[in-house]
Scaffold this motif. Structure first.
Motif, PDB file in Angstrom:
ATOM      1  N   ALA A   1      -0.793 -38.352 -15.545  1.00 59.09           N
ATOM      2  CA  ALA A   1      -0.900 -39.702 -15.200  1.00 59.09           C
ATOM      3  C   ALA A   1       0.353 -40.242 -14.419  1.00 59.09           C
ATOM      4  O   ALA A   1       0.363 -40.961 -13.302  1.00 59.09           O
ATOM      5  N   GLU A   2       1.581 -39.610 -14.906  1.00 57.40           N
ATOM      6  CA  GLU A   2       2.796 -39.794 -13.979  1.00 57.40           C
ATOM      7  C   GLU A   2       3.138 -38.462 -13.485  1.00 57.40           C
ATOM      8  O   GLU A   2       3.746 -37.457 -14.363  1.00 57.40           O
ATOM      9  N   PRO A   3       2.844 -38.067 -11.987  1.00 52.16           N
ATOM     10  CA  PRO A   3       2.898 -36.775 -11.879  1.00 52.16           C
ATOM     11  C   PRO A   3       4.261 -35.950 -12.155  1.00 52.16           C
ATOM     12  O   PRO A   3       4.086 -34.767 -12.347  1.00 52.16           O
ATOM     13  N   GLU A   4       5.141 -36.653 -11.832  1.00 52.80           N
ATOM     14  CA  GLU A   4       6.532 -36.070 -12.181  1.00 52.80           C
ATOM     15  C   GLU A   4       6.703 -35.544 -13.414  1.00 52.80           C
ATOM     16  O   GLU A   4       7.629 -34.586 -13.679  1.00 52.80           O
ATOM     17  N   ALA A   5       6.146 -36.151 -14.403  1.00 50.29           N
ATOM     18  CA  ALA A   5       6.301 -35.857 -15.856  1.00 50.29           C
ATOM     19  C   ALA A   5       5.973 -34.428 -16.130  1.00 50.29           C
ATOM     20  O   ALA A   5       6.289 -33.764 -17.205  1.00 50.29           O
ATOM     21  N   ILE A   6       5.131 -33.865 -15.372  1.00 47.52           N
ATOM     22  CA  ILE A   6       4.580 -32.343 -15.508  1.00 47.52           C
ATOM     23  C   ILE A   6       6.002 -31.501 -15.755  1.00 47.52           C
ATOM     24  O   ILE A   6       5.874 -30.523 -16.780  1.00 47.52           O
ATOM     25  N   ALA A   7       7.028 -31.736 -15.083  1.00 50.77           N
ATOM     26  CA  ALA A   7       8.202 -30.872 -15.436  1.00 50.77           C
ATOM     27  C   ALA A   7       8.963 -31.101 -16.883  1.00 50.77           C
ATOM     28  O   ALA A   7       9.639 -30.287 -17.231  1.00 50.77           O
ATOM     29  N   ASP A   8       8.413 -32.306 -17.465  1.00 55.27           N
ATOM     30  CA  ASP A   8       9.032 -32.401 -18.674  1.00 55.27           C
ATOM     31  C   ASP A   8       8.530 -31.782 -19.823  1.00 55.27           C
ATOM     32  O   ASP A   8       8.911 -31.921 -21.059  1.00 55.27           O
ATOM     33  N   TYR A   9       7.150 -31.052 -19.655  1.00 51.17           N
ATOM     34  CA  TYR A   9       6.265 -30.837 -20.671  1.00 51.17           C
ATOM     35  C   TYR A   9       6.307 -29.292 -20.983  1.00 51.17           C
ATOM     36  O   TYR A   9       5.548 -28.600 -21.672  1.00 51.17           O
ATOM     37  N   GLY A  10       7.429 -28.708 -20.370  1.00 51.67           N
ATOM     38  CA  GLY A  10       7.668 -27.358 -20.305  1.00 51.67           C
ATOM     39  C   GLY A  10       8.133 -26.874 -21.519  1.00 51.67           C
ATOM     40  O   GLY A  10       8.600 -27.635 -22.650  1.00 51.67           O
ATOM     41  N   PRO A  11       7.969 -25.491 -21.997  1.00 52.97           N
ATOM     42  CA  PRO A  11       7.525 -24.490 -20.891  1.00 52.97           C
ATOM     43  C   PRO A  11       5.888 -24.670 -20.669  1.00 52.97           C
ATOM     44  O   PRO A  11       5.296 -24.972 -21.736  1.00 52.97           O
ATOM     45  N   LEU A  12       5.645 -24.263 -19.517  1.00 48.24           N
ATOM     46  CA  LEU A  12       4.107 -24.389 -19.161  1.00 48.24           C
ATOM     47  C   LEU A  12       3.565 -22.994 -19.194  1.00 48.24           C
ATOM     48  O   LEU A  12       4.210 -22.020 -19.403  1.00 48.24           O
ATOM     49  N   TRP A  13       2.256 -22.900 -19.512  1.00 51.69           N
ATOM     50  CA  TRP A  13       1.685 -21.559 -19.673  1.00 51.69           C
ATOM     51  C   TRP A  13       0.309 -21.422 -18.358  1.00 51.69           C
ATOM     52  O   TRP A  13      -0.184 -22.333 -18.190  1.00 51.69           O
ATOM     53  N   THR A  14       0.171 -20.027 -18.484  1.00 51.90           N
ATOM     54  CA  THR A  14      -1.031 -19.859 -17.476  1.00 51.90           C
ATOM     55  C   THR A  14      -2.184 -19.975 -18.483  1.00 51.90           C
ATOM     56  O   THR A  14      -2.073 -20.188 -19.639  1.00 51.90           O
ATOM     57  N   GLU A  15      -3.325 -19.680 -17.859  1.00 49.36           N
ATOM     58  CA  GLU A  15      -4.653 -20.264 -18.415  1.00 49.36           C
ATOM     59  C   GLU A  15      -5.036 -19.015 -19.484  1.00 49.36           C
ATOM     60  O   GLU A  15      -5.183 -19.352 -20.588  1.00 49.36           O
ATOM     61  N   ALA A  16      -4.387 -17.682 -19.232  1.00 55.31           N
ATOM     62  CA  ALA A  16      -4.679 -16.785 -20.293  1.00 55.31           C
ATOM     63  C   ALA A  16      -3.707 -16.744 -21.550  1.00 55.31           C
ATOM     64  O   ALA A  16      -3.750 -16.255 -22.502  1.00 55.31           O
ATOM     65  N   GLY A  17      -2.355 -17.780 -21.278  1.00 58.08           N
ATOM     66  CA  GLY A  17      -1.757 -17.794 -22.503  1.00 58.08           C
ATOM     67  C   GLY A  17      -0.573 -16.657 -22.481  1.00 58.08           C
ATOM     68  O   GLY A  17       0.076 -16.589 -23.533  1.00 58.08           O
TER      69      GLY A  17
END
Length: 171
Positions: free
Chosen positions: A28-44
């Protein structure tokens, strides 16, 4: 992907020649994606740290951990990124993560089964629930509004819908 992660974005290939990537955010707040890390690939199987470097026409240019060259960035094209659910903000009672709606049973106000939510789409005006199921030849797009969807019960895995006349095939 497990229920403990939610898709928050996707990589769209390289940006420039120094290893940056094109990043599309579904937040919803596009730039917030960097705050949710680390991020994972679909396979995890791979953890990714994202650092946004600039806004671009189609989203963001970003640095991704472990990516140093254009060729490496190109290999990530189409990779969807997932955040741990615990890292995401808690939503108000009348808001839902799309991932929570997919798979829910949809019943009309009389209790008759209409189908299941296959996807949540947004083409600009409002979210649409893509409903599939027995007796539905083509998926039905139900507006995700209070008028058309008065009740969402995540606990019971059910949506109660009051669709406009003629939207669903007569059964």
């Amino acid at each position: 992907m497990t229920d403990n992660r939610v898709c928050v974005g996707a990589l769209a290939g390289s940006f420039g020649v120094r290893g940056e990537v094109r990043l599309k955010s579904f937040c919803a707040e596009p730039e917030a994606i960097a705050d949710y890390g680390p991020l994972w690939t679909e396979a995890g199987d791979r953890s990714i740290t994202v650092s946004i470097t600039q806004a671009i026409k189609t989203g963001f240019a970003a640095r991704v951990s472990g990516i140093e060259t254009k060729e490496q960035a190109d290999t990530l094209k189409g990779v969807r990124l997932y955040a741990d659910r615990d890292a995401l903000p808690v939503l108000p009672d009348d808001e839902y993560y799309h991932a929570d709606l997919i798979g829910l049973e949809v019943r009309d106000t009389g209790g008759a089964l209409l189908g299941r939510v296959k996807a949540v789409l947004n083409h600009g005006a409002t979210d649409l629930l893509e409903i599939t199921g027995p007796g539905i030849a083509e998926p039905v797009l139900l507006p995700f509004t209070m008028a058309a969807v008065p009740t969402v019960d995540l606990t019971s895995g059910r949506i109660v819908a009051d669709p406009p006349d003629g939207l669903f095939p007569e059964g």
